[in-house]
Design an enzyme around this catalytic site. Structure first.
Site, PDB file in Angstrom:
ATOM      1  N   ARG A 156       0.758  -1.554  -0.215  1.00 17.66           N
ATOM      2  CA  ARG A 156       0.042   0.221  -0.250  1.00 17.66           C
ATOM      3  C   ARG A 156       0.991   0.891  -0.145  1.00 17.66           C
ATOM      4  O   ARG A 156       0.505   2.240  -1.144  1.00 17.66           O
ATOM      5  CB  ARG A 156      -0.700   0.069   1.063  1.00 17.66           C
ATOM      6  CG  ARG A 156      -1.700  -0.827   1.420  1.00 17.66           C
ATOM      7  CD  ARG A 156      -3.143  -0.743   2.455  1.00 17.66           C
ATOM      8  NE  ARG A 156      -3.714  -1.362   2.408  1.00 17.66           N
ATOM      9  CZ  ARG A 156      -3.801  -2.328   3.349  1.00 17.66           C
ATOM     10  NH1 ARG A 156      -2.927  -3.275   4.360  1.00 17.66           N
ATOM     11  NH2 ARG A 156      -4.892  -2.831   3.472  1.00 17.66           N
ATOM     12  N   ILE A 157       2.230   1.303   1.153  1.00 14.30           N
ATOM     13  CA  ILE A 157       2.664   2.121   1.277  1.00 14.30           C
ATOM     14  C   ILE A 157       3.858   2.812  -0.246  1.00 14.30           C
ATOM     15  O   ILE A 157       3.719   3.413  -0.902  1.00 14.30           O
ATOM     16  CB  ILE A 157       3.693   1.998   1.936  1.00 14.30           C
ATOM     17  CG1 ILE A 157       3.207   1.997   2.961  1.00 14.30           C
ATOM     18  CG2 ILE A 157       4.366   3.697   2.669  1.00 14.30           C
ATOM     19  CD1 ILE A 157       3.885   2.121   4.979  1.00 14.30           C
ATOM     20  N   SER A 237      12.022   1.319   5.031  1.00 18.51           N
ATOM     21  CA  SER A 237      11.317   0.397   5.832  1.00 18.51           C
ATOM     22  C   SER A 237      11.728  -0.441   7.102  1.00 18.51           C
ATOM     23  O   SER A 237      11.252  -0.039   8.034  1.00 18.51           O
ATOM     24  CB  SER A 237      11.703  -0.985   3.958  1.00 18.51           C
ATOM     25  OG  SER A 237      13.304  -0.887   4.285  1.00 18.51           O
ATOM     26  N   ARG A 238      13.014  -1.071   6.972  1.00 21.43           N
ATOM     27  CA  ARG A 238      13.749  -2.017   8.014  1.00 21.43           C
ATOM     28  C   ARG A 238      15.409  -1.470   7.434  1.00 21.43           C
ATOM     29  O   ARG A 238      15.787  -1.341   6.710  1.00 21.43           O
ATOM     30  CB  ARG A 238      13.188  -2.965   8.532  1.00 21.43           C
ATOM     31  CG  ARG A 238      12.008  -2.925   8.999  1.00 21.43           C
ATOM     32  CD  ARG A 238      11.720  -1.971  10.554  1.00 21.43           C
ATOM     33  NE  ARG A 238      10.511  -2.267  11.461  1.00 21.43           N
ATOM     34  CZ  ARG A 238       9.647  -1.529  10.696  1.00 21.43           C
ATOM     35  NH1 ARG A 238      10.160  -0.429  10.049  1.00 21.43           N
ATOM     36  NH2 ARG A 238       8.178  -1.563  11.640  1.00 21.43           N
ATOM     37  N   ASP A 262      15.267   6.948   6.894  1.00 19.73           N
ATOM     38  CA  ASP A 262      14.637   7.227   8.274  1.00 19.73           C
ATOM     39  C   ASP A 262      14.769   5.831   9.457  1.00 19.73           C
ATOM     40  O   ASP A 262      13.962   5.633  10.024  1.00 19.73           O
ATOM     41  CB  ASP A 262      12.920   7.015   7.776  1.00 19.73           C
ATOM     42  CG  ASP A 262      12.247   7.613   8.728  1.00 19.73           C
ATOM     43  OD1 ASP A 262      12.364   7.883   9.814  1.00 19.73           O
ATOM     44  OD2 ASP A 262      10.684   7.186   9.154  1.00 19.73           O
ATOM     45  N   GLU A 267      19.260   1.196  16.036  1.00 21.04           N
ATOM     46  CA  GLU A 267      17.333   2.586  16.599  1.00 21.04           C
ATOM     47  C   GLU A 267      17.643   2.289  17.593  1.00 21.04           C
ATOM     48  O   GLU A 267      17.297   0.949  18.786  1.00 21.04           O
ATOM     49  CB  GLU A 267      16.524   2.181  16.479  1.00 21.04           C
ATOM     50  CG  GLU A 267      16.916   2.429  13.796  1.00 21.04           C
ATOM     51  CD  GLU A 267      15.566   2.132  13.501  1.00 21.04           C
ATOM     52  OE1 GLU A 267      14.731   2.213  14.219  1.00 21.04           O
ATOM     53  OE2 GLU A 267      15.780   1.914  12.290  1.00 21.04           O
ATOM     54  N   HIS A 286      13.261   7.567  12.691  1.00 25.45           N
ATOM     55  CA  HIS A 286      12.493   6.966  12.249  1.00 25.45           C
ATOM     56  C   HIS A 286      11.059   7.420  12.513  1.00 25.45           C
ATOM     57  O   HIS A 286      10.259   6.629  13.519  1.00 25.45           O
ATOM     58  CB  HIS A 286      12.507   5.167  12.690  1.00 25.45           C
ATOM     59  CG  HIS A 286      11.366   3.779  12.452  1.00 25.45           C
ATOM     60  ND1 HIS A 286      12.026   2.925  12.609  1.00 25.45           N
ATOM     61  CD2 HIS A 286      10.636   3.666  11.906  1.00 25.45           C
ATOM     62  CE1 HIS A 286      11.389   1.348  11.979  1.00 25.45           C
ATOM     63  NE2 HIS A 286      10.319   2.443  11.615  1.00 25.45           N
TER      64      HIS A 286
HETATM   65  C1  DGY Z   1       5.483   1.469  10.395  1.00 26.04           C
HETATM   66  O1  DGY Z   1       4.588   1.578  11.182  1.00 26.04           O
HETATM   67  O2  DGY Z   1       6.140  -0.478  10.785  1.00 26.04           O
HETATM   68  C2  DGY Z   1       6.484   2.312  10.914  1.00 26.04           C
HETATM   69  O3  DGY Z   1       7.996   2.050  10.878  1.00 26.04           O
HETATM   70  C3  DGY Z   1       6.012   3.499  11.028  1.00 26.04           C
HETATM   71  O4  DGY Z   1       6.940   4.204  10.999  1.00 26.04           O
END
Ligand code: DGY
Length: 324
Positions: A156-157, A237-238, A262, A267, A286
């Site tokens: 979706r993103i 993402s991660r 981000d 983290e 993030h």
């Molecule tokens: C999530 O919701 O997984 C995102 O990383 C939020 O920023």
């Protein structure tokens, strides 16, 4: 009737707490900032449900919570779930998809524009009193409008990013995904690409894939080498989807032009992380979904997930791997 007990490891809007209290006994984290894992563990021994973000739900966590039935993640990503451990205890795990797509996609464009046009560097340049003449070529950037963008991970993103790219910036949009997105291809004019060609032809590479065993360090030395020297890399993402050392090297040697990040391998990012020494990187803490509107929506959705699961209805957002 015995009311279920829930720990909310977040700061929630009053109306969401009120809604939850109609159905459960709730305790809310009231300390500053984010709760630590240790503090959370010391609060869950009698809880049926926990609402949280990013803290690992593993065997140890579950041992601290013998009554636990539901974990409601206030995030779309759920790489903090040890799915096997949760399955073995029949834990219901939910997330908050949908409500954050536009905020994250907006932020991606913030990262794209600030990396390409060097907005953060130029802000510092002005504040440091270096703005003496009009044409300082040292601060020129690169264009975004009309360029080619490659989106890795077309959920979706990814689609929300593609919309902005196509209709806002007239970009040529390629995507790479486990499965083809025929509707998105029809409606948004995006084109499927294998990963290698996407990396070779994109001016902007946006990584949006969830973190799984398969996507661990998806972007590493080879992948950065395939990218154009003029290309910008964006990751929201991660951190674990990128080999951070390889990224730092690519940025230092000019293998790629810039990055907007981000998320990080560790983290919060450590003060001595080399990324922080590079001018061609924009670093954010993030905060992809961190707007008041979206975080309130995420709180509401995670509360609804929790309540529905605890009262025995089917929670709307059970993560696919834990669906019965
Ligand atoms: C999530 O919701 O997984 C995102 O990383 C939020 O920023």
């Amino acid at each position: 009737m015995i009311r279920p007990k829930v720990y909310i490891a977040k700061h929630f809007p009053k109306e969401v707490i009120q809604y939850m209290q109609e159905h459960c006994d709730c305790e809310e984290w009231e300390g500053e900032g984010e709760i630590s894992r240790e503090t959370l563990l010391s609060n869950i021994s009698d809880k049926d449900g926990v609402i949280l973000t990013s803290i690992k739900i593993d065997k140890e966590f579950l041992e601290y919570a013998p009554n636990l039935k539901v974990v409601s993640n206030m995030s779309v990503g759920y790489d903090n779930f040890d799915l096997e451990a949760m399955k073995s205890r029949n834990i219901i795990g939910t997330n908050t998809p949908g409500v954050l797509d536009n905020s994250v996609a907006d932020l991606i464009f913030g990262l794209i524009l600030s990396s390409a046009r060097r907005i953060v560097e130029c802000d510092k340049y002005v504040r440091q009193g270096k703005w003496k003449s009009q044409y300082d070529e040292n601060y020129y950037g690169i264009d975004v409008y009309g360029k080619t963008i490659g989106i890795i991970g077309m959920g979706r993103i990814g689609e929300a990013i593609a919309k902005r790219a196509k209709f806002g910036f007239d970009m040529n949009v390629f995507y790479h995904n486990r499965s083809r997105k025929i509707e998105a291809e029809k409606n948004l004019g995006v084109k499927y690409s294998d990963l290698e060609s996407l990396l070779k032809k994109s001016d902007f590479v946006v990584l949006m894939t969830p973190f799984t065993k398969e996507t661990y360090r998806l972007m590493s030395v080879n992948e950065f080498n395939l990218m154009k020297k003029t290309a910008v890399f964006i990751n929201a993402s991660r951190g674990q989807t990128v080999d951070e050392k390889a990224l730092i090297e690519a940025l230092k040697t000019g293998e790629i032009y810039a990055a907007g990040l981000d998320v990080y391998e560790k983290e919060p990012i450590e003060a001595n992380n080399e990324l922080l020494k590079l001018n061609n990187v924009v670093v954010l803490p993030h905060l992809g979904s961190a707007t008041w509107e979206t975080r309130n929506d995420m709180a509401r959705v995670s509360a609804e997930n929790m309540v529905k699961a605890l009262v025995g209805e089917i929670a709307p957002n059970i993560v696919s791997e834990l669906k019965k």
